[in-house]
Design a protein around this motif. Structure first.
Motif, PDB file in Angstrom:
ATOM      1  N   GLY A  12       1.008  -1.154   0.082  1.00 30.30           N
ATOM      2  CA  GLY A  12       0.150  -0.023  -0.043  1.00 30.30           C
ATOM      3  C   GLY A  12       0.880   1.130  -0.100  1.00 30.30           C
ATOM      4  N   GLY A  13       0.211   2.526   0.060  1.00 25.93           N
ATOM      5  CA  GLY A  13       0.932   3.575   0.246  1.00 25.93           C
ATOM      6  C   GLY A  13       1.716   3.902  -0.957  1.00 25.93           C
ATOM      7  N   VAL A  14       2.990   4.296  -0.724  1.00 26.71           N
ATOM      8  CA  VAL A  14       3.976   4.901  -1.787  1.00 26.71           C
ATOM      9  C   VAL A  14       4.315   3.553  -2.638  1.00 26.71           C
ATOM     10  CG1 VAL A  14       6.355   5.235  -2.112  1.00 26.71           C
ATOM     11  CG2 VAL A  14       5.096   6.600  -0.447  1.00 26.71           C
ATOM     12  N   ASP A  15       4.713   2.352  -1.897  1.00 22.54           N
ATOM     13  CA  ASP A  15       4.838   1.189  -2.464  1.00 22.54           C
ATOM     14  C   ASP A  15       3.866   0.611  -3.410  1.00 22.54           C
ATOM     15  OD1 ASP A  15       6.302  -1.379  -2.832  1.00 22.54           O
ATOM     16  OD2 ASP A  15       5.444  -2.329  -0.987  1.00 22.54           O
ATOM     17  N   GLY A  16       2.594   0.771  -3.142  1.00 25.89           N
ATOM     18  CA  GLY A  16       1.552   0.192  -4.208  1.00 25.89           C
ATOM     19  C   GLY A  16       1.524   1.629  -5.286  1.00 25.89           C
ATOM     20  N   ALA A  17       1.584   2.693  -5.010  1.00 23.79           N
ATOM     21  CA  ALA A  17       1.397   3.708  -6.153  1.00 23.79           C
ATOM     22  C   ALA A  17       2.570   3.760  -6.971  1.00 23.79           C
ATOM     23  CB  ALA A  17       1.712   4.988  -5.444  1.00 23.79           C
ATOM     24  N   ILE A  18       3.881   3.113  -6.472  1.00 27.93           N
ATOM     25  CA  ILE A  18       4.882   3.047  -7.524  1.00 27.93           C
ATOM     26  C   ILE A  18       4.840   1.605  -8.292  1.00 27.93           C
ATOM     27  CG2 ILE A  18       7.417   2.094  -7.586  1.00 27.93           C
ATOM     28  CD1 ILE A  18       7.918   4.362  -5.071  1.00 27.93           C
TER      29      ILE A  18
END
Length: 286
Positions: free
Chosen positions: A31-37
C-alpha cells in the motif's frame, strides 16, 4: 556536494534517475508509496523484484530494480522499520537512507527522489522521521548530486522544507536579496527566528536587490508575514509556527516579532547599504 530540495508532489512523477520506494520485507508491492510505485511502473517492477529478491529484503536494507513505465530509470527499494509494530530503532530508519544512497552510487544515479520512509502506515513520528531523513542524507558520503524529498501533502511539505533549509540552504544569486541573509546574526530572538531567516534566504534567493532600503523593508516584512501567517508588530509575545518546531521543546518554533523589527531588519538594511557602497548593485561573494 549534494543539493537537497523539498517538494510537494507525486513521487511516481519525479523526473530523476532513481526514485526510492518505501517497500515491505516481502518486496511484492503493497500500500501507500509502495503500491503507487508498482501501479505506475507496471508489471516490470514486480517481475524484477521477484527475480532480484526471491527472499525479500531485510529492514534497513535497500536494493534496486527497473522503474518500468515510470519517468525514472531505476527504483531503489528500501524497507523502513514499522513503528506501529514495535520496530523503533532509529538506526534502522537511518540505514534506509544510507543504504539507498549507497545503491544509487552503485548504479550511477546522480539524482534521487525520496519519500519520507516509515512516516505513513508504519507510523514513525513525523518530526523524527523528517530529522532522520535530512540528517542522514547530510552525513552520508555519496556521488549523488541532487536529492529531492517528496511530500504528498502540503502539511507535511511545510514541515519538511524548514528542516531541509536548515542543513541545505539553497544557493543565492549575486546581487540578490538572498545574499543579505548569507550570514546569520550571532544572536536571534527565539529558536524559530533562525528558521524564518533561512526561509527568507530561500524566498529571496533569486530576487534582485531593490534600488533603496525603503523598498527592501516592506519586501522582507511582507514575505515574513506570509511565511509565519501573522503580522510583525512591536511585541515581545512570540508567534508559534508549527512548521518551525522540530519537536525539541521549549521555545522551539517560536518567532519573536519585535526582534525582526528592532534587530533583524536593521541588520539587513545595514548589509544592503554596505553592499551598495562597496559593489553597486552586485553583492560581494566573500
Amino acid at each position: 556536494m549534494v543539493t537537497v530540495t523539498a517538494v510537494r508532489g507525486d513521487i511516481t512523477r519525479q523526473r530523476v534517475d532513481a526514485i526510492v520506494n518505501a517497500a515491505n520485507n516481502a518486496m511484492r508491492g503493497g500500500g501507500g508509496v509502495d503500491g503507487a510505485i508498482h501501479r505506475a511502473g507496471g508489471r516490470a517492477i514486480l517481475d524484477d523484484c521477484i527475480a532480484r529478491f526471491p527472499d525479500g529484503l531485510r529492514t534497513g536494507d535497500a536494493g534496486w530494480t527497473t522503474a518500468g513505465d515510470l519517468p525514472a530509470t531505476w527504483v531503489i527499494h528500501t524497507v523502513g522499520p514499522n513503528y506501529a509494530a514495535g520496530e523503533r530503532d532509529r538506526g534502522l530508519l537511518e540505514s534506509c537512507y544510507r543504504r539507498a544512497l549507497e545503491v544509487a552510487d552503485q548504479i550511477g544515479a546522480r539524482s534521487v527522489s525520496f519519500p519520507l520512509i516509515s512516516a505513513g502506515v508504519y507510523a514513525w513520528p513525523l518530526n523524527d522521521a523528517i530529522d532522520a531523513a535530512v540528517t542522514t542524507i547530510a552525513k552520508t558520503p555519496t556521488r549523488v548530486e541532487e536529492v529531492v524529498v517528496v511530500s504528498f501533502s502540503e502539511d507535511t511539505h511545510r514541515r519538511v522544507q524548514p528542516q531541509v533549509h536548515r542543513l541545505f540552504p539553497p544557493a543565492t544569486e549575486p546581487g540578490s536579496v538572498g545574499r543579505l541573509f548569507e550570514r546569520a546574526p550571532a544572536q536571534m530572538g527565539m529558536r524559530g527566528d533562525s528558521y524564518l531567516w533561512l526561509a527568507l534566504r530561500a524566498e529571496f534567493a533569486a530576487t534582485p536587490l531593490p534600488s533603496t532600503w525603503f523598498d527592501l523593508r516592506p519586501m522582507v516584512v511582507q514575505a515574513a508575514e506570509g511565511i509565519i501567517g501573522a503580522p510583525l508588530t512591536h511585541t515581545d509575545d512570540p508567534i508559534h509556527v508549527p512548521e518551525f518546531d522540530p519537536g525539541h521543546g521549549m521555545s522551539a518554533g517560536n518567532v519573536l516579532p519585535s526582534w525582526w523589527l528592532d534587530t533583524g531588519i536593521p541588520i539587513l538594511i545595514d548589509r544592503f547599504e554596505a553592499a551598495r557602497q562597496a559593489n553597486g548593485p552586485e553583492l560581494s561573494t566573500q
